[in-house]
Design a protein around this motif. Structure first.
Motif, mmCIF file in Angstrom:
data_model
loop_
_atom_site.group_PDB
_atom_site.id
_atom_site.type_symbol
_atom_site.label_atom_id
_atom_site.label_comp_id
_atom_site.label_asym_id
_atom_site.label_seq_id
_atom_site.Cartn_x
_atom_site.Cartn_y
_atom_site.Cartn_z
ATOM 1 N N LEU A 1 47.538 66.971 43.366
ATOM 2 C CA LEU A 1 47.352 68.413 43.165
ATOM 3 C C LEU A 1 46.624 69.008 44.372
ATOM 4 O O LEU A 1 46.975 70.099 44.837
ATOM 5 C CB LEU A 1 46.564 68.659 41.877
ATOM 6 C CG LEU A 1 46.434 70.125 41.456
ATOM 7 C CD1 LEU A 1 47.796 70.740 41.207
ATOM 8 C CD2 LEU A 1 45.597 70.224 40.191
ATOM 9 N N ALA A 2 45.637 68.277 44.926
ATOM 10 C CA ALA A 2 44.910 68.749 46.110
ATOM 11 C C ALA A 2 45.852 68.845 47.303
ATOM 12 O O ALA A 2 45.826 69.819 48.065
ATOM 13 C CB ALA A 2 43.740 67.833 46.409
ATOM 14 N N LYS A 3 46.718 67.809 47.476
ATOM 15 C CA LYS A 3 47.689 67.829 48.574
ATOM 16 C C LYS A 3 48.668 69.005 48.401
ATOM 17 O O LYS A 3 48.996 69.695 49.360
ATOM 18 C CB LYS A 3 48.454 66.502 48.635
ATOM 19 C CG LYS A 3 47.677 65.364 49.195
ATOM 20 C CD LYS A 3 48.547 64.115 49.293
ATOM 21 C CE LYS A 3 47.803 62.949 49.870
ATOM 22 N NZ LYS A 3 48.648 61.754 49.971
ATOM 23 N N THR A 4 49.096 69.211 47.190
ATOM 24 C CA THR A 4 50.043 70.292 46.919
ATOM 25 C C THR A 4 49.395 71.634 47.197
ATOM 26 O O THR A 4 49.988 72.520 47.827
ATOM 27 C CB THR A 4 50.541 70.235 45.455
ATOM 28 O OG1 THR A 4 51.132 68.959 45.209
ATOM 29 C CG2 THR A 4 51.520 71.328 45.161
ATOM 30 N N LEU A 5 48.157 71.817 46.763
ATOM 31 C CA LEU A 5 47.453 73.076 46.995
ATOM 32 C C LEU A 5 47.198 73.301 48.484
ATOM 33 O O LEU A 5 47.304 74.429 48.980
ATOM 34 C CB LEU A 5 46.147 73.107 46.197
ATOM 35 C CG LEU A 5 46.305 73.260 44.677
ATOM 36 C CD1 LEU A 5 44.942 73.182 44.004
ATOM 37 C CD2 LEU A 5 46.994 74.575 44.329
ATOM 38 N N LYS A 6 46.865 72.214 49.208
ATOM 39 C CA LYS A 6 46.662 72.324 50.656
ATOM 40 C C LYS A 6 47.961 72.743 51.324
ATOM 41 O O LYS A 6 47.974 73.627 52.189
ATOM 42 C CB LYS A 6 46.158 70.983 51.214
ATOM 43 C CG LYS A 6 45.796 71.037 52.657
ATOM 44 C CD LYS A 6 45.235 69.700 53.145
ATOM 45 C CE LYS A 6 44.888 69.759 54.596
ATOM 46 N NZ LYS A 6 44.400 68.493 55.109
ATOM 47 N N SER A 7 49.067 72.137 50.944
ATOM 48 C CA SER A 7 50.377 72.491 51.494
ATOM 49 C C SER A 7 50.728 73.931 51.149
ATOM 50 O O SER A 7 51.245 74.690 51.977
ATOM 51 C CB SER A 7 51.439 71.534 50.953
ATOM 52 O OG SER A 7 52.717 71.920 51.379
ATOM 53 N N LEU A 8 50.406 74.331 49.923
ATOM 54 C CA LEU A 8 50.657 75.702 49.497
ATOM 55 C C LEU A 8 49.815 76.679 50.307
ATOM 56 O O LEU A 8 50.303 77.756 50.684
ATOM 57 C CB LEU A 8 50.362 75.835 48.002
ATOM 58 C CG LEU A 8 50.607 77.213 47.388
ATOM 59 C CD1 LEU A 8 52.086 77.597 47.492
ATOM 60 C CD2 LEU A 8 50.166 77.234 45.939
ATOM 61 N N ARG A 9 48.567 76.314 50.602
ATOM 62 C CA ARG A 9 47.710 77.179 51.400
ATOM 63 C C ARG A 9 48.278 77.360 52.803
ATOM 64 O O ARG A 9 48.296 78.469 53.353
ATOM 65 C CB ARG A 9 46.300 76.595 51.484
ATOM 66 C CG ARG A 9 45.317 77.598 52.100
ATOM 67 C CD ARG A 9 43.959 77.018 52.351
ATOM 68 N NE ARG A 9 44.044 76.459 53.714
ATOM 69 C CZ ARG A 9 43.367 75.429 54.153
ATOM 70 N NH1 ARG A 9 42.559 74.777 53.355
ATOM 71 N NH2 ARG A 9 43.501 74.995 55.365
ATOM 72 N N ILE A 10 48.772 76.286 53.417
ATOM 73 C CA ILE A 10 49.372 76.372 54.752
ATOM 74 C C ILE A 10 50.595 77.289 54.709
ATOM 75 O O ILE A 10 50.773 78.162 55.568
ATOM 76 C CB ILE A 10 49.733 74.964 55.276
ATOM 77 C CG1 ILE A 10 48.459 74.159 55.548
ATOM 78 C CG2 ILE A 10 50.577 75.056 56.530
ATOM 79 C CD1 ILE A 10 48.704 72.681 55.851
ATOM 80 N N THR A 11 51.419 77.124 53.694
ATOM 81 C CA THR A 11 52.616 77.960 53.549
ATOM 82 C C THR A 11 52.240 79.423 53.359
ATOM 83 O O THR A 11 52.823 80.317 53.983
ATOM 84 C CB THR A 11 53.482 77.480 52.370
ATOM 85 O OG1 THR A 11 53.820 76.100 52.573
ATOM 86 C CG2 THR A 11 54.737 78.296 52.244
ATOM 87 N N LEU A 12 51.235 79.674 52.531
ATOM 88 C CA LEU A 12 50.793 81.046 52.288
ATOM 89 C C LEU A 12 50.190 81.664 53.552
ATOM 90 O O LEU A 12 50.370 82.853 53.805
ATOM 91 C CB LEU A 12 49.801 81.101 51.129
ATOM 92 C CG LEU A 12 50.412 80.891 49.729
ATOM 93 C CD1 LEU A 12 49.309 80.878 48.683
ATOM 94 C CD2 LEU A 12 51.433 81.965 49.417
ATOM 95 N N ASP A 13 49.467 80.853 54.359
ATOM 96 C CA ASP A 13 48.937 81.351 55.629
ATOM 97 C C ASP A 13 50.078 81.756 56.568
ATOM 98 O O ASP A 13 50.005 82.795 57.238
ATOM 99 C CB ASP A 13 48.046 80.294 56.305
ATOM 100 C CG ASP A 13 46.699 80.122 55.598
ATOM 101 O OD1 ASP A 13 46.330 81.027 54.820
ATOM 102 O OD2 ASP A 13 46.034 79.093 55.838
ATOM 103 N N GLN A 14 51.113 80.935 56.614
ATOM 104 C CA GLN A 14 52.268 81.267 57.447
ATOM 105 C C GLN A 14 52.962 82.547 56.953
ATOM 106 O O GLN A 14 53.360 83.407 57.744
ATOM 107 C CB GLN A 14 53.263 80.102 57.480
ATOM 108 C CG GLN A 14 52.769 78.900 58.248
ATOM 109 C CD GLN A 14 53.736 77.717 58.141
ATOM 110 O OE1 GLN A 14 54.635 77.711 57.315
ATOM 111 N NE2 GLN A 14 53.511 76.711 58.980
ATOM 112 N N VAL A 15 53.078 82.660 55.645
ATOM 113 C CA VAL A 15 53.686 83.860 55.062
ATOM 114 C C VAL A 15 52.837 85.082 55.399
ATOM 115 O O VAL A 15 53.352 86.149 55.761
ATOM 116 C CB VAL A 15 53.872 83.697 53.535
ATOM 117 C CG1 VAL A 15 54.221 85.032 52.885
ATOM 118 C CG2 VAL A 15 54.962 82.681 53.248
#
Length: 143
Positions: free
Chosen positions: A23-37
């Protein structure tokens, strides 16, 4: 049975730990994606602002051009009206000239005989004047 209970709790703890890690890895990946967005949206926002400014400028120029075309169209309309009036005046003048010409022609045709007689009388008077002049010359030469 106690062992199964401890083993179950340990298994649940390990499963919970694995779940938290994923879940932490997924949230970290989601944060990177959201930063790019967010970065992409910021760039798009700047581009939209530029397009909006250019569109506003273009709209102002279009309005100015439309006003200029309207003014020139009004000027051309006044010139066209003036030319139309000149054409009407020329037509009226031509009609008047035709009437005068027809009137003069009609009067000449009516008085054709009188004109011919006047020309004949003028020719006769001119011949008499010439004869009188010749007689005066011949009398002067004989004197």
């Amino acid at each position: 049975m106690e062992f199964i209970l401890y083993a179950s709790i340990a298994l649940i703890a390990v499963a919970f730990t694995v779940l938290v890690v994923y879940l932490a890895k997924t949230l970290k990946s989601l944060r990177i994606t959201l930063d790019q967005v967010a970065g992409t949206l910021a760039g798009l926002e700047k581009q939209v602002e530029g397009i909006t400014k250019e569109t506003t400028d273009l709209l102002h120029k279009t309005n100015q051009l439309a006003e200029d075309i309207q003014k020139k169209s009004e000027k051309v309309n006044s010139v066209v009206d003036a030319v139309k009036e000149i054409g009407t005046s020329i037509q009226q003048f031509n009609r008047s000239m035709k009437k005068v010409s027809a009137s003069v022609t009609g009067q000449l045709e009516k008085n054709e005989e009188k004109v011919a007689q006047a020309i004949q009388w003028t020719n006769a008077v001119m011949e008499l004047i010439d004869k009188v002049k010749q007689r005066k010359r011949s009398k002067k030469q004989t004197d």
